[in-house]
Scaffold this motif. Structure first.
Motif, PDB file in Angstrom:
ATOM      1  N   GLU A  99       0.825  -1.202   0.000  1.00 25.80           N
ATOM      2  CA  GLU A  99       0.000   0.000   0.000  1.00 25.80           C
ATOM      3  C   GLU A  99       0.862   1.257   0.000  1.00 25.80           C
ATOM      4  O   GLU A  99       0.586   2.231  -0.712  1.00 25.80           O
ATOM      5  CB  GLU A  99      -0.925  -0.011   1.221  1.00 25.80           C
ATOM      6  CG  GLU A  99      -2.012  -1.085   1.165  1.00 25.80           C
ATOM      7  CD  GLU A  99      -2.823  -1.145   2.437  1.00 25.80           C
ATOM      8  OE1 GLU A  99      -2.496  -0.361   3.363  1.00 25.80           O
ATOM      9  OE2 GLU A  99      -3.773  -1.959   2.503  1.00 25.80           O
ATOM     10  N   GLU A 100       1.970   1.244   0.785  1.00 24.12           N
ATOM     11  CA  GLU A 100       2.863   2.392   0.824  1.00 24.12           C
ATOM     12  C   GLU A 100       3.532   2.593  -0.531  1.00 24.12           C
ATOM     13  O   GLU A 100       3.705   3.725  -1.000  1.00 24.12           O
ATOM     14  CB  GLU A 100       3.921   2.182   1.917  1.00 24.12           C
ATOM     15  CG  GLU A 100       4.852   3.365   2.137  1.00 24.12           C
ATOM     16  CD  GLU A 100       4.143   4.576   2.708  1.00 24.12           C
ATOM     17  OE1 GLU A 100       4.698   5.669   2.596  1.00 24.12           O
ATOM     18  OE2 GLU A 100       3.029   4.407   3.252  1.00 24.12           O
ATOM     19  N   SER A 101       3.916   1.481  -1.184  1.00 26.96           N
ATOM     20  CA  SER A 101       4.525   1.580  -2.503  1.00 26.96           C
ATOM     21  C   SER A 101       3.554   2.178  -3.513  1.00 26.96           C
ATOM     22  O   SER A 101       3.926   3.036  -4.323  1.00 26.96           O
ATOM     23  CB  SER A 101       4.985   0.192  -2.960  1.00 26.96           C
ATOM     24  OG  SER A 101       5.514   0.238  -4.266  1.00 26.96           O
ATOM     25  N   LYS A 102       2.292   1.735  -3.470  1.00 22.61           N
ATOM     26  CA  LYS A 102       1.287   2.299  -4.381  1.00 22.61           C
ATOM     27  C   LYS A 102       1.099   3.788  -4.126  1.00 22.61           C
ATOM     28  O   LYS A 102       0.973   4.584  -5.061  1.00 22.61           O
ATOM     29  CB  LYS A 102      -0.032   1.552  -4.221  1.00 22.61           C
ATOM     30  CG  LYS A 102      -0.001   0.122  -4.736  1.00 22.61           C
ATOM     31  CD  LYS A 102      -1.347  -0.541  -4.542  1.00 22.61           C
ATOM     32  CE  LYS A 102      -1.331  -1.976  -5.058  1.00 22.61           C
ATOM     33  NZ  LYS A 102      -2.635  -2.648  -4.830  1.00 22.61           N
ATOM     34  N   ARG A 103       1.093   4.176  -2.854  1.00 22.59           N
ATOM     35  CA  ARG A 103       0.904   5.587  -2.527  1.00 22.59           C
ATOM     36  C   ARG A 103       2.068   6.426  -3.048  1.00 22.59           C
ATOM     37  O   ARG A 103       1.884   7.512  -3.610  1.00 22.59           O
ATOM     38  CB  ARG A 103       0.768   5.749  -1.005  1.00 22.59           C
ATOM     39  CG  ARG A 103       0.383   7.162  -0.568  1.00 22.59           C
ATOM     40  CD  ARG A 103       0.348   7.260   0.945  1.00 22.59           C
ATOM     41  NE  ARG A 103       1.682   7.110   1.514  1.00 22.59           N
ATOM     42  CZ  ARG A 103       2.576   8.102   1.551  1.00 22.59           C
ATOM     43  NH1 ARG A 103       2.295   9.301   1.047  1.00 22.59           N
ATOM     44  NH2 ARG A 103       3.762   7.897   2.098  1.00 22.59           N
ATOM     45  N   LEU A 104       3.302   5.901  -2.869  1.00 23.02           N
ATOM     46  CA  LEU A 104       4.473   6.624  -3.361  1.00 23.02           C
ATOM     47  C   LEU A 104       4.463   6.728  -4.881  1.00 23.02           C
ATOM     48  O   LEU A 104       4.831   7.761  -5.455  1.00 23.02           O
ATOM     49  CB  LEU A 104       5.750   5.928  -2.888  1.00 23.02           C
ATOM     50  CG  LEU A 104       6.035   6.001  -1.374  1.00 23.02           C
ATOM     51  CD1 LEU A 104       7.258   5.169  -1.030  1.00 23.02           C
ATOM     52  CD2 LEU A 104       6.238   7.447  -0.924  1.00 23.02           C
ATOM     53  N   GLN A 105       4.045   5.654  -5.552  1.00 23.84           N
ATOM     54  CA  GLN A 105       3.951   5.707  -7.002  1.00 23.84           C
ATOM     55  C   GLN A 105       2.945   6.761  -7.452  1.00 23.84           C
ATOM     56  O   GLN A 105       3.180   7.493  -8.418  1.00 23.84           O
ATOM     57  CB  GLN A 105       3.563   4.336  -7.553  1.00 23.84           C
ATOM     58  CG  GLN A 105       4.671   3.290  -7.434  1.00 23.84           C
ATOM     59  CD  GLN A 105       4.225   1.935  -7.931  1.00 23.84           C
ATOM     60  OE1 GLN A 105       3.085   1.764  -8.331  1.00 23.84           O
ATOM     61  NE2 GLN A 105       5.150   0.974  -7.906  1.00 23.84           N
ATOM     62  N   ALA A 106       1.831   6.866  -6.739  1.00 19.27           N
ATOM     63  CA  ALA A 106       0.836   7.883  -7.073  1.00 19.27           C
ATOM     64  C   ALA A 106       1.398   9.282  -6.861  1.00 19.27           C
ATOM     65  O   ALA A 106       1.171  10.199  -7.671  1.00 19.27           O
ATOM     66  CB  ALA A 106      -0.416   7.660  -6.225  1.00 19.27           C
TER      67      ALA A 106
END
Length: 245
Positions: free
Chosen positions: A171-178
Motif C-alpha cells: 500500500e505504501e509503494s502504491k501511494r508513493l507511485q501515485a
C-alpha cells in the motif's frame, strides 16, 4: 466318539483381562487365528450378555487368516471384594465348501462337529504407581501437543504478521507511485507554463522594440515643420525689411 479339539488358536488363550477404572467402557481384544487349510465358522458367547458388547460375535475365518474380536465391558460400580463370574466361550465348526447359510449350518450342526474354548473374565484395577505413570504418560503427549500447537500458532501468527507487513508495504509503494506520478504531472505543467511565459515575454519585447523605434522616428518628423516655419519667418522678415527700407 471324542469331542473335537479346538482348531483355532486363541490369544489370550484363557483369560480376558479388563483393566479399570470401570466408569467408562473398557475393551479387551481376543485374536482368533485359523492355522488349518479349511474355512472355520466361529461364534462368541458369554454368560452375561447385558454386560458386554462383542464385535464381531460371529463369522468365518479363511485358512491361514485371523480375526480380532473386541469385547467391550459396559461401565459398572467395581467392588474389589467381588470376584467376577463372567465367562466367554468361543464355539467353532468347519464350514463345508460352498456353504453360504451360516445360520442353517449352526442349526443343523451335530454336537460332535462343534469345537469350543472357554475364557474367564478378570477385572484389574491399576495400582497407585501405575496410576501415576499413566497420568504422566498422558500428560507428556498433552504437553507435546500443546507445544506443537503453540509452535504452530506462533508460526501462524508470524505468517499473519508477515502478511500484514507485506500488505502495508504494498500500500505504501502504491501511494508513493501515485505521489511520483502527481509530481511528474505538475512538472510537465510547469514546463508548459514556462514555455508559454517565454513566448509571451518575447512577443512583449518585440512589441516594445517596435514602439521604441516608432517613437525615435517621430521627433524628427515633428521638428521638420517647425524648421520650415522658422525659415519662412526669416524670409518673410527679410522681405518685409527690404520693403520698409
Amino acid at each position: 466318539m471324542s469331542k473335537l479339539e479346538q482348531i483355532l488358536i486363541l490369544d489370550p488363550p484363557g483369560d480376558l483381562r479388563f483393566r479399570g477404572p470401570f466408569t467408562d467402557v473398557v475393551t479387551a481384544n481376543l485374536k482368533l487365528r485359523n492355522p488349518s487349510d479349511r474355512r472355520v465358522c466361529f461364534k462368541v458367547k458369554t454368560t452375561a450378555p447385558r454386560r458386554y458388547c462383542v464385535r464381531p460375535n460371529s463369522g468365518v475365518i479363511e485358512p491361514g487368516s485371523a480375526v480380532t474380536v473386541s469385547v467391550m465391558l459396559q461401565p459398572f460400580e467395581y467392588d474389589p471384594n467381588e470376584k467376577s463370574k463372567h465367562k466367554f466361550m468361543v464355539q467353532t465348526i468347519f464350514a463345508p465348501s460352498g456353504a453360504s447359510d451360516l445360520e442353517a449350518l449352526w442349526k443343523d450342526a451335530r454336537p460332535d462337529d462343534l469345537m469350543d474354548s472357554k475364557l474367564r473374565c478378570v477385572f484389574e484395577m491399576p495400582s497407585d504407581n501405575e496410576k501415576t505413570n499413566e497420568l504422566e504418560s498422558t500428560k507428556a503427549p498433552s504437553a507435546l501437543n500443546a507445544s506443537k500447537d503453540g509452535a504452530s500458532g506462533a508460526r501462524a501468527g508470524s505468517l499473519s504478521m508477515d502478511d500484514t507487513e507485506m500488505r502495508k508495504l504494498m500500500e505504501e509503494s502504491k501511494r508513493l507511485q501515485a505521489e511520483v506520478g502527481k509530481l511528474l504531472d505538475e512538472n510537465r505543467q510547469l514546463k508548459d507554463e514556462g514555455l508559454r511565459m517565454r513566448k509571451v515575454n518575447q512577443l512583449d519585447s518585440s512589441v516594445s522594440r517596435s514602439s521604441a523605434v516608432m517613437q525615435s522616428k517621430d521627433p524628427s518628423s515633428r521638428s521638420l515643420p517647425s524648421l520650415l516655419v522658422v525659415i519662412a519667418a526669416i524670409f518673410i522678415g527679410f522681405f518685409l525689411g527690404k520693403f520698409v527700407l
